[in-house]
Write a protein that holds these residues in place. Sequence first.
Motif, PDB file in Angstrom:
ATOM      1  N   TYR A  89    -140.257 166.441  30.138  1.00 40.21           N
ATOM      2  CA  TYR A  89    -139.427 166.714  31.319  1.00 40.21           C
ATOM      3  C   TYR A  89    -140.174 166.399  32.630  1.00 40.21           C
ATOM      4  CZ  TYR A  89    -135.467 168.960  28.997  1.00 40.21           C
ATOM      5  OH  TYR A  89    -134.339 169.216  28.260  1.00 40.21           O
ATOM      6  N   GLU A 111    -133.030 172.219  35.451  1.00 39.14           N
ATOM      7  CA  GLU A 111    -133.410 173.089  34.325  1.00 39.14           C
ATOM      8  C   GLU A 111    -134.463 172.378  33.486  1.00 39.14           C
ATOM      9  OE1 GLU A 111    -129.994 174.205  32.114  1.00 39.14           O
ATOM     10  OE2 GLU A 111    -129.113 175.406  33.726  1.00 39.14           O
ATOM     11  N   PRO A 113    -138.036 173.145  30.486  1.00 42.23           N
ATOM     12  CA  PRO A 113    -138.845 174.084  29.709  1.00 42.23           C
ATOM     13  C   PRO A 113    -140.238 174.212  30.311  1.00 42.23           C
ATOM     14  CG  PRO A 113    -138.670 172.008  28.544  1.00 42.23           C
ATOM     15  CD  PRO A 113    -137.880 171.861  29.798  1.00 42.23           C
ATOM     16  N   GLU A 121    -142.838 178.763  25.301  1.00 45.23           N
ATOM     17  CA  GLU A 121    -141.910 177.863  25.974  1.00 45.23           C
ATOM     18  C   GLU A 121    -140.826 178.703  26.631  1.00 45.23           C
ATOM     19  OE1 GLU A 121    -138.802 174.865  24.245  1.00 45.23           O
ATOM     20  OE2 GLU A 121    -140.791 173.921  24.243  1.00 45.23           O
ATOM     21  N   TRP A 123    -137.546 178.558  29.231  1.00 45.30           N
ATOM     22  CA  TRP A 123    -136.584 177.707  29.960  1.00 45.30           C
ATOM     23  C   TRP A 123    -136.316 178.319  31.348  1.00 45.30           C
ATOM     24  CZ3 TRP A 123    -134.229 173.045  29.314  1.00 45.30           C
ATOM     25  CH2 TRP A 123    -134.445 172.403  28.094  1.00 45.30           C
ATOM     26  N   ASN A 146    -135.405 182.720  34.602  1.00 49.30           N
ATOM     27  CA  ASN A 146    -135.639 182.592  33.149  1.00 49.30           C
ATOM     28  C   ASN A 146    -134.273 182.504  32.451  1.00 49.30           C
ATOM     29  OD1 ASN A 146    -136.177 182.874  30.447  1.00 49.30           O
ATOM     30  ND2 ASN A 146    -137.847 184.321  30.752  1.00 49.30           N
ATOM     31  N   SER A 148    -133.992 181.341  29.210  1.00 48.59           N
ATOM     32  CA  SER A 148    -134.276 181.148  27.771  1.00 48.59           C
ATOM     33  C   SER A 148    -133.213 181.802  26.913  1.00 48.59           C
ATOM     34  CB  SER A 148    -135.644 181.723  27.420  1.00 48.59           C
ATOM     35  OG  SER A 148    -136.646 181.064  28.141  1.00 48.59           O
ATOM     36  N   LYS A 151    -130.222 179.583  26.726  1.00 47.69           N
ATOM     37  CA  LYS A 151    -130.498 178.377  25.956  1.00 47.69           C
ATOM     38  C   LYS A 151    -130.535 178.681  24.461  1.00 47.69           C
ATOM     39  CE  LYS A 151    -130.992 174.951  28.866  1.00 47.69           C
ATOM     40  NZ  LYS A 151    -130.256 173.686  28.731  1.00 47.69           N
TER      41      LYS A 151
END
Length: 834
Positions: A89, A111, A113, A121, A123, A146, A148, A151
């Motif tokens: 990314y 967005e 990671p 990890e 997100w 955050n 995550s 996701k």
Amino acid sequence: MEKKPAYDELEERIRTLEKELDRRARIEEQLKGALESFRSLIESAGDLIYRINLKGHFTFFNPKVVETTGYSEEELRKIHYSELIRSDYREAAARLYERQYIERIPVTYFEFPMIARDGREVWLGQQVQTIFEHDKVVGFHAIARNISRRKLAELELQAVKETLEHQIQERTRELKDANTLLQREMEERRRLEEEEINRLEQAGALLRDSESRYRSVFENSGTATVILNADSTIAMANTEFEKLSGYTKAEIEGKMKWTEMVVPEDLEKMKDYFARRRKRGDSSPPAEYDFHFVGRDRRVKHIHLRVGMIPGTDQQVSSLTDITYLRETEKLFQDLFMNAEVGLYILQEGRFRMVNRRITAMTGYTEQELIGLKSMELVHPDYRKKVRQYSMEMLRGQRSSPYEFVAVSKQGDLRWILETVTPVFYQGKRAVLGNFADITKNKLMEREQLRAQRLESIGTLAAGLAHDFNNLLNVILGRIELSLISGPKEGALTRNLEEAKRACLRAAELAGRFITFSEGGAPRLKTAAIDRTLITATNENLSGTNLTAEFSFGGDLWNVRFDEAQIADVIRIVINNSVDAMPNGGNIAVSAKNEIIDQEAWGANLPDRKGRYVHIAIRDEGTGIPTEHQSRLFDPYFSTKMRGNKKGMGLGLATAYSIVQRHHGHIAVDSIPGSGTTVHIYLPASEDIVGEHKQASLGSGSCKGRVLVMDDEQMVLKIVTDLLRHAGYEVEGAGDGGQTIALYKKALQEKRPFAVVILDLSVNQGIGGKEIIKQLREVDPRVAGIVSSGYADDPVMREPRKYGFLASIQKPYGLEQLVQKLSEVMDNEKRSGQ
């Protein structure tokens, strides 16, 4: 020369300057207070807030950045921002910053990671704002959240990806008018010390910029956010909270309490958290939890709440995320998963983490017993290597077709399973979603179909073989009987002939086995009780052995519609196998009971059709059958015995299977090596009433008369005519249908008609007995015909009167049987003519 100001005027200017300095000091103090409040808000925020320069290094970050990344403040100030972004990314992030810099884009959203110091990890959803100074880009200000949880939820549910709409509003509000005013004031007050004025201007600009930034963070965080007072009133609310609640800021701020927007079931718990969070040293209230929210429209929404105290105050910052769609999707998934028609499960590290009701029904385990159990414990040991290989191939995308294996239920039953597996995420970790279909009945049907095909193949061969075989046996048996009649009554020759006759009868029995496999082996059904047949057939076969039989029949045993001779043959086959399995003697238990199969039967020992059955079980105490042989017991020509007389040709159980199948029943063998064998026979029960059986009246054999015999086999024709002449009958023979009809017409014309006509059913050339009798009946409607064939179960042989005959006789037959049949027909004809 410039005129100097008067003392009074100078003193007045000094007082004015002192007042101005006091006013500016108060402004500075107010600005410092506002700065401290907004700094507390930033430091207690649940989002990551940071600032980077054009070189990509951090110039500011709040504690949430340190907590989330795991790096210390010193480490963060030394590293480049891209080092925190996952490698795939980084290029996209760099292009975004470059574009924002070149095109002077005020705000962007991205967005990505983030890789924490410990390798985790995380997100983040990042909102970046361009920082301008004197109309030049000097850096970037970012707010990251955050994401995550969202996701991971998208991966687990494989649902439609939700896109959070980030409405970006105008963030900076330049106070140009104020700066202009200050500039004018500085110009008008030249006598003020330049350094002091500059310091005050810089401090004011910094405080105003900070206030604007903190207010912009609060307003444009993308999440519904409120600041709560100690008395539960809502001090501030942003635009997103207006959308969530349906109320305006004017209706909310300073007027409404957060308790008005919580359902009663959650209110007491949340009040307790709210109170304990304000007690010094109490860290027990959770910083994040879910509750049910109600707004103006009174619709209940599922909300995920994050809370934090503003340091040095009794105020609380609360961020609310609407997860109603997520919860509804989870419930839909749960309902679909649990109520699916196929077995579904989720595995992690080889153990069950979630199973549906179909899995518990198929395996016999409860849900509690399966959770945590290793999946391989359900797989038969012989298939575990195969399942591991195929499942890994499917998870890697190297295999698309399902695979089959044998599973073992809690009760020890074996089931054929068709399975597919798919990689998924479950509770944030990699997992396997399995699809588990029970195909046992299909496998059993395949086995039955294969066995039926084998029997059909044998039947095709047997159909032609049995006819010729029986013709030859008829000649041999007839010649033996004539030799016995004309020869000495005792001596070696007589004994040899008697032994040869017995061998012919056994050969006829073997031919009957072949007939069973052909289409002509249909049973002659009649409704009767089965118990007498079981007792008779068992005792006959145990006669002369060192075995005993024990019978047990349930009360009010249902009647069965069956062919007594064929079912007796089945019992004899089973009993003979038991006798061979117990050479040292023992006991055979024969039982019969009523049984209703009222649900989908599963397993090899039960019929696959619902209904009422008489269940016959024959159990011996023999050595049992090896496991590797049990699946082939009903295959034709498969035998574990030695080949030869009285040993095994491999047709016994295959014959029994064919007979039971034609009775629409079911036969199965249950055997444990070393512990004996049980044969289960299921015959459909009949609701027909048992009719009264009338013994056929056999003639004395004294009636003699003219007999016409037709058979295309000259050897058969010769022996039958010889036997009949020896018995005192006047006999003529014919080798085909035309000769038969001619002889019969001639006899009528000469007034010397034939009393009985014996016709072979099947001939190689010309018309057979079925067509001949039709033509004879046109000549003489009172013709007395007997049909003869090696096919005892041909429709014409089973129901001769339906086709114009008075009786039937099966090849091979002896003199006594032939004379008895002729006497029966002649006596009946004599009585009907009186």
